[in-house]
Design a protein around this motif. Structure first.
Motif, mmCIF file in Angstrom:
data_model
loop_
_atom_site.group_PDB
_atom_site.id
_atom_site.type_symbol
_atom_site.label_atom_id
_atom_site.label_comp_id
_atom_site.label_asym_id
_atom_site.label_seq_id
_atom_site.Cartn_x
_atom_site.Cartn_y
_atom_site.Cartn_z
ATOM 1 N N ALA A 16 74.711 46.704 38.625
ATOM 2 C CA ALA A 16 75.481 45.463 38.740
ATOM 3 C C ALA A 16 74.536 44.265 38.775
ATOM 4 C CB ALA A 16 76.330 45.498 40.008
ATOM 5 N N VAL A 17 75.019 43.147 38.263
ATOM 6 C CA VAL A 17 74.187 41.957 38.132
ATOM 7 C C VAL A 17 73.597 41.519 39.462
ATOM 8 C CG1 VAL A 17 74.195 39.525 37.516
ATOM 9 C CG2 VAL A 17 75.431 41.145 36.119
ATOM 10 N N ASP A 18 74.410 41.573 40.521
ATOM 11 C CA ASP A 18 73.896 41.066 41.794
ATOM 12 C C ASP A 18 72.902 42.024 42.445
ATOM 13 O OD1 ASP A 18 76.626 42.049 43.999
ATOM 14 O OD2 ASP A 18 75.863 42.926 42.131
ATOM 15 N N LEU A 19 72.721 43.210 41.856
ATOM 16 C CA LEU A 19 71.732 44.134 42.411
ATOM 17 C C LEU A 19 70.445 44.156 41.586
ATOM 18 C CD1 LEU A 19 73.938 47.188 43.396
ATOM 19 C CD2 LEU A 19 72.916 45.472 44.881
ATOM 20 N N LEU A 20 70.386 43.300 40.563
ATOM 21 C CA LEU A 20 69.207 43.337 39.693
ATOM 22 C C LEU A 20 67.938 42.915 40.405
ATOM 23 C CD1 LEU A 20 70.494 42.155 36.240
ATOM 24 C CD2 LEU A 20 69.568 44.372 36.873
ATOM 25 N N ASP A 21 68.090 41.999 41.352
ATOM 26 C CA ASP A 21 66.886 41.546 42.028
ATOM 27 C C ASP A 21 66.267 42.645 42.899
ATOM 28 O OD1 ASP A 21 65.749 39.677 44.619
ATOM 29 O OD2 ASP A 21 65.026 39.314 42.595
ATOM 30 N N PRO A 39 69.398 49.291 29.330
ATOM 31 C CA PRO A 39 69.332 49.755 30.712
ATOM 32 C C PRO A 39 68.172 49.107 31.460
ATOM 33 C CG PRO A 39 68.655 51.488 29.194
ATOM 34 C CD PRO A 39 69.065 50.346 28.356
ATOM 35 N N SER A 40 68.426 48.739 32.716
ATOM 36 C CA SER A 40 67.378 48.059 33.483
ATOM 37 C C SER A 40 66.195 48.978 33.752
ATOM 38 C CB SER A 40 67.934 47.552 34.809
ATOM 39 O OG SER A 40 68.304 48.648 35.625
ATOM 40 N N GLU A 41 66.496 50.269 33.981
ATOM 41 C CA GLU A 41 65.393 51.142 34.403
ATOM 42 C C GLU A 41 64.287 51.192 33.363
ATOM 43 O OE1 GLU A 41 66.343 55.175 35.320
ATOM 44 O OE2 GLU A 41 64.261 55.604 35.852
ATOM 45 N N LEU A 42 64.672 51.352 32.102
ATOM 46 C CA LEU A 42 63.652 51.481 31.067
ATOM 47 C C LEU A 42 62.745 50.273 31.025
ATOM 48 C CD1 LEU A 42 65.195 53.106 27.908
ATOM 49 C CD2 LEU A 42 63.381 53.933 29.382
ATOM 50 N N VAL A 43 63.342 49.114 31.164
ATOM 51 C CA VAL A 43 62.542 47.903 31.043
ATOM 52 C C VAL A 43 61.716 47.671 32.299
ATOM 53 C CG1 VAL A 43 62.636 45.423 30.763
ATOM 54 C CG2 VAL A 43 64.204 46.862 29.472
ATOM 55 N N LEU A 44 62.371 47.711 33.469
ATOM 56 C CA LEU A 44 61.675 47.341 34.694
ATOM 57 C C LEU A 44 60.654 48.380 35.133
ATOM 58 C CD1 LEU A 44 64.648 45.807 36.695
ATOM 59 C CD2 LEU A 44 62.953 44.654 35.290
ATOM 60 N N ILE A 55 69.566 42.341 30.360
ATOM 61 C CA ILE A 55 69.825 43.369 31.358
ATOM 62 C C ILE A 55 71.113 43.055 32.099
ATOM 63 C CG2 ILE A 55 68.981 44.481 33.448
ATOM 64 C CD1 ILE A 55 66.184 44.034 32.535
ATOM 65 N N ALA A 56 71.276 41.773 32.466
ATOM 66 C CA ALA A 56 72.497 41.373 33.177
ATOM 67 C C ALA A 56 73.730 41.672 32.336
ATOM 68 C CB ALA A 56 72.434 39.896 33.519
ATOM 69 N N ASP A 57 73.594 41.497 31.015
ATOM 70 C CA ASP A 57 74.728 41.783 30.122
ATOM 71 C C ASP A 57 74.819 43.262 29.797
ATOM 72 O OD1 ASP A 57 74.491 38.683 28.173
ATOM 73 O OD2 ASP A 57 75.437 39.165 30.094
ATOM 74 N N LYS A 58 73.975 44.051 30.417
ATOM 75 C CA LYS A 58 73.983 45.517 30.251
ATOM 76 C C LYS A 58 73.797 45.964 28.809
ATOM 77 C CE LYS A 58 76.754 46.500 34.384
ATOM 78 N NZ LYS A 58 76.734 45.163 34.920
#
Lengths: 353, 292, 492
Positions: B109-114, C122-127, C116-119
Motif C-alpha cells: 500500500a502507498v502509505d506503507l512505502l516509506d 513491485p516495490s521489492e524488486l526495486v528497493l 511503485i506507488a501506482d503499483k
C-alpha cells in the motif's frame, strides 16, 4: 598537467636512464674482464665495484656468498626480486608510461613496451644467458631509441622538461656513484704514456667518454679524468653538464608555472651549478673525492625532494614550510616496483561491464 | 524532560594531517516526542569549510573540512533537547506479525512505502545473513508483532553479554552471534536483522542514554554514553523504539539523534584524513537532566 | 569462392552471412567477393598482422587470477559483421525508446517513486536491488538524466529476431575496441571500406564529449571534463586512456582530485584547476569514502557533496545500477508502457524471476533447460548453463537459488545467431551478440554498429572477454551512399 602525471613522466625517464646506465656498466665491466683476463686478475675485483655503484652489495650478499660474474650479471640484469635490476627498471618505466599513456606519443609508448616485451621474453632470457653482451646492447639501443623518439616527438613544454629533469638527475646520480667507486684508487699518473691503468680506462668506457676524453688529453691522468667527468660542462654525461641542463629545465618549468621569487628547486640547483662551475679538481681532491661526492649526492637528493614538493605536492599544501616532511597516505606520485596491494585489489574490483 | 547534552569527539594524530574531511550526524532529531531546541557545534581547529544538508533519511548532516596542517582535531556538539513521554501501544493489542509481514509483500500500500524500504538488506546487514533461525522462537504463530519484538529483545538481553572488548565497529554479525558478546551496536543490529529475516521492517537509531548514578552518589560527568537501539513498525500506529541492550521500550532516558538502516547510515562523526600516521579517537558524552 | 568457406555449415542456427539455402545474404555479397579472392594463407597473414599491431600498441585488457594479471589482446576476428540500414533502423529506434524509459524510471525512483506507488512495478524488486542507493534520493541531477552512456546487449534467435539481453548502465566498456577494430579493418581491407557505404564510428570521441559537456553546471561555457579511472591495474585501463585521448580530455585517478569549497579540483603542476564533468569508471561504492565505502582508496572524499550542490556532474550518475539488476531488466517493458505508453520495439528475452515463488519453483524444476543468472554479476560469472552443466553443478546451483531466490533469474537457452570466424585455416560458425553504445545527452544518439562479441570456443554461448570471448568489427550499411549522414569528426 596533473601533478601525478609530472611525477610519472619524471620517473619514467629516470628508470630508463637507470636501465641504460646498468647495461653500459655491465658491458664495460665485461670488456674490462676480457682485457684483464690475460693478466690473471681475480674477477671479484671487477664485479664488486659494480655492486657498490648500484648500491646492491647487501642485497646481493643475501643471495650469493661469492662474487661470481654469472651471478652478478644475472642479479643486476634479470632478477625480479632485485628492485634495482634492469628488468624492474624497465618494467617500472613502462608502467609509468602506461599511467600517462594519454600524454605521451604512441611511439614512445611502443618503444618502451617493445623493450619490456623483449626483456621479459624467453628470447631475451636466452640471449642473456648465451650472449649477454648482445642483450645489454639491445637494452642500450632500446634506451637510445626512447630518447631519440622522445626528442623528436615531444613538444617542448612541461612534459619535455620533466623528461629531461628525470634523465639528467638520474645520470648525475649514477655518475657520482661511479666516481665514488674510484675514490680509493691511486691518483698517480701512469708511469708512461702507453700504460693503460685499467680501472680508469674502464671508468671512461663505462660512460662512453673514452673518445671524448682522449680528444682533450693524451694521457690518462686520473685527476684530469675526475675533473672531466665531474666538472666539464661540455660532455653530456658529466655531472656539471647534467646539472646545467636540469637547471634550464627547472627554469622553464618555474616560468611556466608562474612561480614567484626563487622556488626551492631552482635555488638548490642554481647553487650546485655555480659551485661546480667555480670549483677546481684540486679543491675536490683536497676535500677528498669520497667526501665531496657524499655531499654532492645529498644535494642531488635535495633537488629531487624539492621538485616533488613544488610541483607534485604544492597544489595540496599551499602554506607548507620548506623543510616540513609530510607523508600522504595515498601516494600522490608515480609507479614504483612495490605498489600498494590494497590499492591494486580495489582497482581490479571495479566492474567494467 | 529536558536535557543538556555535550558530545566531545577528539582525534589525535601521530604525524601532521594535511587535509581532512568529515561528515557528522550529531544534531538530535525532531520527532513526535522530541524537540531539539538548541544546537551548536564547536571545533578545534576551526574548519575551513562548513555546510549542512539533510540526508535521505531525514538526518541533519554537517560536513566540514580542515585544509591546513593539524595534528589533532576536536568537535564538540552541544544541544538542548526536550522530551515528551513516549506513548506505546499495548503490545498484545498489536496486529499478528504474519499479517504485518504480509502487508510488506507486494503489492504494498502507498502509505506503507516509506517503512517498506527498511525491510531489505543494508550495507552492514546484508541479505545473505539469514537470522531467521535465531529469530523464529520469538515469532510464534499469530503472535502480536510488538509482543514478538519484545520477546526478541528479552532473549537478546538474556542470552548475550555486554562486553566492550569482544567486538569492534567492524565485527560481522555472525561472529557476534557465535560469541554471544557485544555492545549496543551489535545488539541493535541483531534485533534489526532478526526482524528483517521475518519480513518485518526495522530501523537503527543512534542517540544518547541518560545513565542514573548509584543511589546517594553524585552524577559523574562525561561518562554517559552514545547508545544505539532498534525500531519496529506497527501498522496503524507507527514506529516503536525498543532497546535490546537494556531490555526495554524506549523511555524519557533515550534521546534520539539519527535514524537509518544500520550503523553506516548514522555514524556520529565520519572522516577521511590524508596523512596522520597512527591516530586515536576519544569520545566523551555528558547527558545532564535539566529542570523538573 | 575460395576454399575458406568450403566446409562451412550454418547448421540449425541463424547464420548472419548465409541463409538457409546456403546463399549469401545480399549485404554480405561484396564482402565475400573480397574475402573469397584470398587464399587461406593470405587471409591468415592479414589476421596475424592485425594481431601483432594490437600487441604492439597495447590494445589489451587484463585478466585477473592467472599470473597476477596478464595483459591479453582482445582476440579480434577479421571478418566484419554487417547489418543493413533497414534492420538497424529498428534496432536504433528500440534502443532510443529503451534508454528514454530507463532514465525516466531512474528519475522517478530517486524522487517520488510514483511507479511503485501506482503499483506498476513491485516495490521489492526495486528497493532491494543491491545497487539501489537510497542515500541518493532527492538529489537533482543535470537534466534529469541518470544513464548517459549505456551498453545494451542484443542477441538474435533462431529466426533472426533481435532481443535485448541486458542493459549495462554503470560502466559499460568496449567502445575503445569498437574504434580500434575499425582502424584494424581500415588497414586490412582498405579497398572494401571505400567501396561499401559503411557508416563511420570514429565520431564517437566527439559525440561522447558533447554528451558530457551537456551536463556541465549552468553558466560554465567551457567545461573541464575528465575521465576518472580506478588505475592501471583495472582490466579496462586501456579503454579509459583511449577514450580520454579520443575526447582530448585528461585522465585522472581519485588521488588527483580534491575538494575545495564543495567544488572538485585537479591537482596540476600549476595549481588547482576546477573540474566540471567527470566520466567516472569507478563503482558507486568506491566514489566517496565519506558517503559509501569508507575503506575506498580510489575515491574522492566529499565528491557527493559537490554533486549534490550541482558544482560537478558525474556520468553515469549514482545509483544507475538499479537498472542493471537482471530482475529489474524484466520490468523494462512495463516501464516503457508506464512512462511512454508504448509497447517495446525491441522485446526482452522471456525471464523468470526467482523472487516470485511460482516462478522459482518452475526454475528449480527446469534447471536442465534454462540459463540461470545471478542478478548482479557480469562478465559471464555467477551463471549456470543448464543444458551444459553436470547434475552436481545443477544441484549446487539449486541450493544457492533456494537460499536467496531474489538474487536469481532464469531464461530459456536462446539459439544465438552465428557468424563465420576464422579458425586455423578455414571459417567456422561461432555464436555472437551485439553491443551498441547509446549516448544520452542533449539528444539520444546510438553509434551505428557497436561491438560484436564472439564466443570463440566451439559451441560456447559465452561471449565475455574474461571467459574466452573475442570481437568483430560491425558495419552498418547505409542504403544510399549519397544520403549517408556525415558522422565523421570534422577535421579540426
Amino acid at each position: 598537467m596533473l601533478s601525478r602525471v609530472a611525477d610519472s613522466i619524471y620517473w619514467m625517464a629516470r628508470y630508463v636512464e637507470r636501465a641504460e646506465n646498468l647495461s653500459r656498466l655491465l658491458l664495460s665491466t665485461q670488456d674490462l674482464l676480457l682485457d684483464a683476463g690475460a693478466e690473471g686478475v681475480d674477477e671479484a675485483q671487477f664485479w664488486q665495484p659494480l655492486l657498490a655503484t648500484t648500491g646492491d652489495e647487501e642485497a646481493y650478499s643475501k643471495l650469493h656468498k661469492k662474487i661470481k660474474g654469472k651471478d652478478v650479471t644475472e642479479f643486476l640484469a634479470l632478477r625480479a626480486d632485485n628492485p634495482n635490476s634492469m628488468l624492474n627498471s624497465i618494467r617500472a618505466a613502462r608502467e609509468n608510461a602506461r599511467t600517462v599513456r594519454d600524454q605521451i606519443s604512441d611511439e614512445i609508448w611502443e618503444s618502451l613496451n617493445s623493450l619490456r616485451l623483449f626483456v621479459e621474453s624467453a628470447e631475451g632470457k636466452t640471449m642473456h644467458r648465451l650472449q649477454s653482451a648482445a642483450f645489454y646492447e639491445r637494452v642500450l639501443r632500446g634506451s637510445y631509441q626512447f630518447q631519440g623518439i622522445a626528442d623528436s616527438t615531444t613538444p617542448r613544454g612541461e612534459i619535455w622538461h620533466f623528461l629531461r629533469l628525470g634523465t639528467c638527475l638520474e645520470r648525475a646520480d649514477k655518475m657520482s656513484r661511479l666516481l665514488d667507486t674510484c675514490s680509493g684508487l691511486s691518483l698517480e699518473l701512469p708511469p708512461h704514456a702507453q700504460a693503460r691503468p685499467l680501472r680508469w680506462a674502464a671508468l671512461l668506457r663505462s660512460c662512453s667518454a673514452w673518445h671524448a676524453f682522449q680528444a682533450h688529453h693524451r694521457r690518462l691522468d686520473p685527476s684530469k679524468i675526475i675533473g672531466y667527468l665531474l666538472l666539464d660542462e661540455t660532455f653530456p654525461r658529466s655531472i656539471a653538464c647534467c646539472v646545467a641542463e636540469a637547471q634550464a629545465a627547472l627554469q622553464s618549468l618555474c616560468d611556466d608555472a608562474g612561480l614567484q621569487g626563487m622556488p626551492a628547486p631552482l635555488r638548490h640547483v642554481g647553487r650546485l651549478r655555480a659551485d661546480l662551475a667555480y670549483t677546481t679538481v684540486e679543491e675536490v681532491l683536497a676535500t677528498g673525492l669520497h667526501e665531496y661526492i657524499d655531499d654532492l649526492q645529498a644535494r642531488l637528493n635535495q633537488i629531487g625532494e624539492a621538485i616533488f614538493q613544488t610541483f607534485v605536492q604544492h597544489a595540496e599544501l599551499s602554506q607548507l614550510p620548506e623543510d616540513a616532511l609530510v607523508e600522504t597516505t595515498s601516494a600522490s606520485g608515480a609507479y614504483h616496483a612495490h605498489a600498494d596491494e590494497d590499492l591494486q585489489v580495489q582497482q581490479q574490483q571495479q566492474q567494467q561491464q | 524532560m529536558n536535557y543538556r547534552i555535550t558530545h566531545r569527539t577528539t582525534y589525535l594524530y601521530s604525524s601532521q594531517v594535511a587535509v581532512s574531511h568529515h561528515a557528522a550526524r550529531l544534531r538530535p532529531r525532531d520527532t513526535e516526542t522530541q524537540r531539539c531546541l538548541e544546537f551548536g557545534l564547536s571545533f578545534d581547529p576551526e574548519p575551513d569549510l562548513l555546510t549542512e544538508h539533510t540526508d535521505s533519511f531525514g538526518n541533519k548532516v554537517c560536513c566540514f573540512s580542515v585544509q591546513k596542517l593539524h595534528n589533532h582535531f576536536e568537535v564538540i556538539s552541544r544541544s538542548f533537547v526536550s522530551l515528551a513521554p513516549v506513548l506505546q501501544p499495548d503490545p498484545l493489542q498489536t496486529p499478528a506479525w504474519e499479517a504485518v509481514a504480509a502487508m510488506f509483500r507486494d503489492p504494498v500500500a502507498v502509505d506503507l512505502l516509506d517503512p517498506c524500504q527498511f525491510v531489505f538488506g543494508s550495507p552492514l546487514l546484508l541479505h545473505e545473513m539469514p537470522l531467521r533461525d535465531f529469530a523464529l522462537p520469538s515469532f510464534t504463530k499469530g503472535r502480536p508483532v510488538l509482543a514478538a519484538a519484545a520477546d526478541l529483545c528479552r532473549r537478546i538481553h538474556r542470552e548475550f553479554v555486554f562486553d566492550p572488548k569482544a567486538t569492534t565497529v567492524s565485527t560481522p554479525l555472525n561472529e557476534v552471534l557465535e560469541k554471544k558478546r557485544g555492545v549496543c551496536q551489535d545488539f541493535a543490529h541483531l534485533a534489526i536483522a532478526s526482524l528483517r529475516a521475518m519480513g518485518l521492517p526495522a530501523r537503527y537509531i543512534s542517540g544518547y542514554l541518560r545513565t542514573h548514578p548509584p543511589a546517594g552518589k553524585p552524577r559523574l560527568q562525561g561518562v554517559d554514553a552514545s547508545h544505539a537501539w532498534a525500531s519496529c513498525f506497527v501498522p496503524g500506529f507507527g514506529w516503536v523504539d525498543f532497546d535490546p541492550t537494556n531490555n526495554c521500550f524506549t523511555s524519557l532516558d533515550h534521546i534520539t539523534v539519527a535514524i537509518g538502516r544500520d550503523f553506516s547510515d548514522v555514524s556520529p562523526v565520519r572522516g577521511i584524513i590524508t596523512g596522520g600516521g597512527k591516530h586515536s579517537v576519544g569520545v566523551g558524552v555528558d547527558v545532564e537532566p535539566v529542570g523538573a | 569462392m575460395s576454399s575458406l568457406f568450403n566446409d562451412y555449415q550454418p547448421e540449425s542456427f541463424f547464420d548472419e552471412v548465409f541463409s538457409k539455402s546456403g546463399k549469401a545474404r545480399p549485404h554480405y555479397e561484396a564482402m565475400l567477393d573480397s574475402v573469397g579472392s584470398l587464399t587461406p594463407s593470405e587471409y591468415s597473414a592479414r589476421q596475424k598482422a592485425v594481431d601483432a599491431a594490437f600487441l604492439r600498441q597495447g590494445v589489451t585488457f587484463t585478466v585477473y587470477g592467472d599470473d597476477q594479471g596478464t595483459e591479453r589482446i582482445f582476440p579480434f576476428d577479421l571478418m566484419p559483421r554487417i547489418i543493413p540500414q533497414r534492420e538497424w533502423e529498428t534496432v536504433e529506434a528500440g534502443l532510443i525508446q529503451r534508454i528514454t524509459a530507463l532514465n525516466l524510471f531512474l528519475n522517478d525512483i530517486y524522487h517520488g517513486q510514483k511507479i511503485i506507488a501506482d503499483k506498476a512495478v513491485p516495490s521489492e524488486l526495486v528497493l532491494s536491488a543491491s545497487h539501489y542507493r537510497p542515500e541518493f534520493r532527492g538529489i537533482k541531477v543535470p537534466h534529469g538524466i541518470y544513464i548517459h552512456i549505456c551498453g545494451t546487449d542484443l542477441v538474435r534467435d533462431g529466426k533472426g529476431d533481435y532481443y535485448v539481453l541486458e542493459d549495462n548502465g554503470r560502466c559499460p566498456s568496449g567502445a575503445s575496441y569498437m574504434l580500434e577494430n575499425r582502424n584494424a579493418m581500415k588497414r586490412a581491407f582498405p579497398g572494401l571500406l571505400q567501396q561499401l557505404p559503411v557508416r563511420p564510428v570514429d565520431a564517437y570521441g566527439s559525440m561522447l564529449r558533447e554528451t558530457l559537456a551537456h551536463l556541465a553546471p549552468s553558466g560554465v561555457l567551457d567545461p573541464v571534463i575528465v575521465v576518472l579511472t580506478p588505475g592501471i591495474y583495472n582490466s579496462a585501463y586501456f579503454e579509459h586512456c583511449y577514450l580520454a585521448k579520443q575526447m582530448g580530455v585528461p585522465i585522472v585517478e581519485g588521488r588527483d582530485l580534491i575538494l575545495r569549497n564543495d567544488r572538485v579540483f585537479m591537482r596540476t603542476t600549476k595549481g588547482l584547476q576546477q573540474v566540471h564533468v567527470i566520466y567516472r569508471r569507478i563503482d558507486d561504492d568506491f566514489l566517496d569514502p565519506l558517503v559509501f565505502r569508507k575503506d575506498s582508496l580510489l575515491g574522492v572524499p566529499g565528491i557527493i557533496n559537490a554533486y549534490r550542490k550541482g558544482h560537478v556532474a558525474l556520468a553515469n550518475s549514482i545509483g544507475t545500477g538499479v537498472a542493471d539488476d537482471k530482475a529489474v531488466y524484466a520490468l523494462v517493458p512495463k516501464m516503457i508502457k508506464y512512462y511512454l505508453d508504448q509497447d517495446p520495439i525491441l522485446p526482452n528475452v522471456t525471464t523468470h524471476l526467482g523472487v516470485d515463488p511460482k516462478e522459482c519453483a518452475y526454475i528449480l524444476d527446469n534447471l536442465d533447460k534454462l540459463v540461470v543468472k545471478a542478478v548482479n554479476e557480469s562478465g559471464g560469472y555467477g551463471m549456470l548453463m543448464g543444458p551444459h552443466a553436470s547434475k552436481k553443478e545443477r544441484a549446487e546451483f539449486g541450493e544457492r537459488i533456494r537460499k536467496n531466490p531474489r538474487n536469481y533469474i532464469a531464461q530459456p537457452v536462446l539459439q544465438l545467431s552465428r557468424h563465420p570466424v576464422f579458425v586455423d585455416d578455414h571459417f567456422e560458425g561461432r555464436h555472437i551478440d551485439l553491443r551498441p553504445y547509446v549516448l544520452c545527452g542533449d539528444r539520444v544518439r546510438v553509434v551505428p554498429g557497436g561491438l560484436t562479441r564472439v564466443a570463440l570456443k566451439k559451441g560456447s554461448l559465452v561471449v565475455n572477454s574474461s571467459q574466452g570471448g573475442g570481437s568483430k568489427d560491425t558495419w552498418v550499411l547505409w542504403d544510399d551512399p549519397l544520403t549517408m549522414p556525415a558522422e565523421t569528426t570534422p577535421a579540426a
